[in-house]
Design a protein around this motif. Structure first.
Motif, short mmCIF file in Angstrom:
data_model
loop_
_atom_site.label_atom_id
_atom_site.label_comp_id
_atom_site.label_asym_id
_atom_site.label_seq_id
_atom_site.Cartn_x
_atom_site.Cartn_y
_atom_site.Cartn_z
N GLU A 181 -3.08 53.81 53.01
CA GLU A 181 -2.90 55.09 52.32
C GLU A 181 -1.41 55.42 52.26
O GLU A 181 -0.69 55.15 53.22
CB GLU A 181 -3.63 56.21 53.08
CG GLU A 181 -5.14 56.09 53.04
CD GLU A 181 -5.69 56.30 51.64
OE1 GLU A 181 -5.22 57.19 50.92
OE2 GLU A 181 -6.61 55.55 51.27
N PRO A 182 -0.95 56.02 51.17
CA PRO A 182 0.44 56.44 51.11
C PRO A 182 0.74 57.43 52.25
O PRO A 182 -0.05 58.34 52.50
CB PRO A 182 0.56 57.15 49.76
CG PRO A 182 -0.59 56.66 48.95
CD PRO A 182 -1.68 56.33 49.94
N GLY A 183 1.83 57.20 52.95
CA GLY A 183 2.21 58.08 54.05
C GLY A 183 1.55 57.79 55.38
O GLY A 183 1.86 58.42 56.38
N TYR A 184 0.62 56.82 55.41
CA TYR A 184 -0.11 56.52 56.64
C TYR A 184 0.82 56.15 57.80
O TYR A 184 0.69 56.68 58.90
CB TYR A 184 -1.11 55.38 56.40
CG TYR A 184 -1.76 54.89 57.67
CD1 TYR A 184 -2.77 55.63 58.27
CD2 TYR A 184 -1.35 53.71 58.28
CE1 TYR A 184 -3.37 55.20 59.45
CE2 TYR A 184 -1.94 53.27 59.45
CZ TYR A 184 -2.94 54.01 60.03
OH TYR A 184 -3.51 53.59 61.20
N TRP A 185 1.76 55.24 57.55
CA TRP A 185 2.63 54.76 58.63
C TRP A 185 3.61 55.83 59.08
O TRP A 185 3.92 55.94 60.27
CB TRP A 185 3.33 53.46 58.22
CG TRP A 185 2.32 52.39 57.99
CD1 TRP A 185 1.84 51.94 56.79
CD2 TRP A 185 1.61 51.66 58.99
NE1 TRP A 185 0.88 50.99 56.99
CE2 TRP A 185 0.71 50.80 58.33
CE3 TRP A 185 1.63 51.66 60.38
CZ2 TRP A 185 -0.13 49.93 59.03
CZ3 TRP A 185 0.79 50.81 61.06
CH2 TRP A 185 -0.09 49.96 60.40
N LEU A 186 4.06 56.66 58.16
CA LEU A 186 4.92 57.79 58.55
C LEU A 186 4.15 58.78 59.41
O LEU A 186 4.67 59.30 60.40
CB LEU A 186 5.47 58.51 57.31
CG LEU A 186 6.73 57.95 56.70
CD1 LEU A 186 7.09 58.73 55.44
CD2 LEU A 186 7.88 57.96 57.68
N ALA A 187 2.92 59.05 59.03
CA ALA A 187 2.09 59.97 59.81
C ALA A 187 1.84 59.43 61.21
O ALA A 187 1.89 60.17 62.19
CB ALA A 187 0.76 60.24 59.09
N CYS A 188 1.58 58.13 61.31
CA CYS A 188 1.40 57.50 62.63
C CYS A 188 2.67 57.66 63.46
O CYS A 188 2.61 57.96 64.66
CB CYS A 188 1.07 56.02 62.48
SG CYS A 188 -0.53 55.68 61.77
#
Length: 84
Positions: A63-70
């Protein structure tokens, strides 16, 4: 009550590589970044940047932004404030 441990983005990325049978070198090549960059994220010596998040999103079909959110959840769990 003890809070649940939040995995680092590197731990999640390592698990994803294992699931796919990929090496760090393969991911680096597909992402167009150095293996050092991937290794630093996996070893939690570097966080995920917006650029790296976009590349991981494309390569890993996340999902877009998934790794930043993690990354943000992990940093919050450590009590580290974001500099963004």
């Amino acid at each position: 009550m003890a809070s649940e441990r939040v995995p680092s983005p590197g731990e999640l990325l390592r698990a994803e590589l294992e699931r796919r049978g990929w090496s760090q070198a393969k991911l680096a090549l597909l992402c167009g970044v150095s293996m050092t960059t991937i290794n630093r994220v996996i070893s939690s010596r570097r966080g995920v940047t917006p650029r790296l998040d976009a590349v991981l999103h494309r390569v890993l079909e996340s999902e877009p932004g998934y790794w930043l959110a993690c990354n943000q959840r992990y940093r919050r769990s450590l009590g580290v404030r974001s500099s963004d």
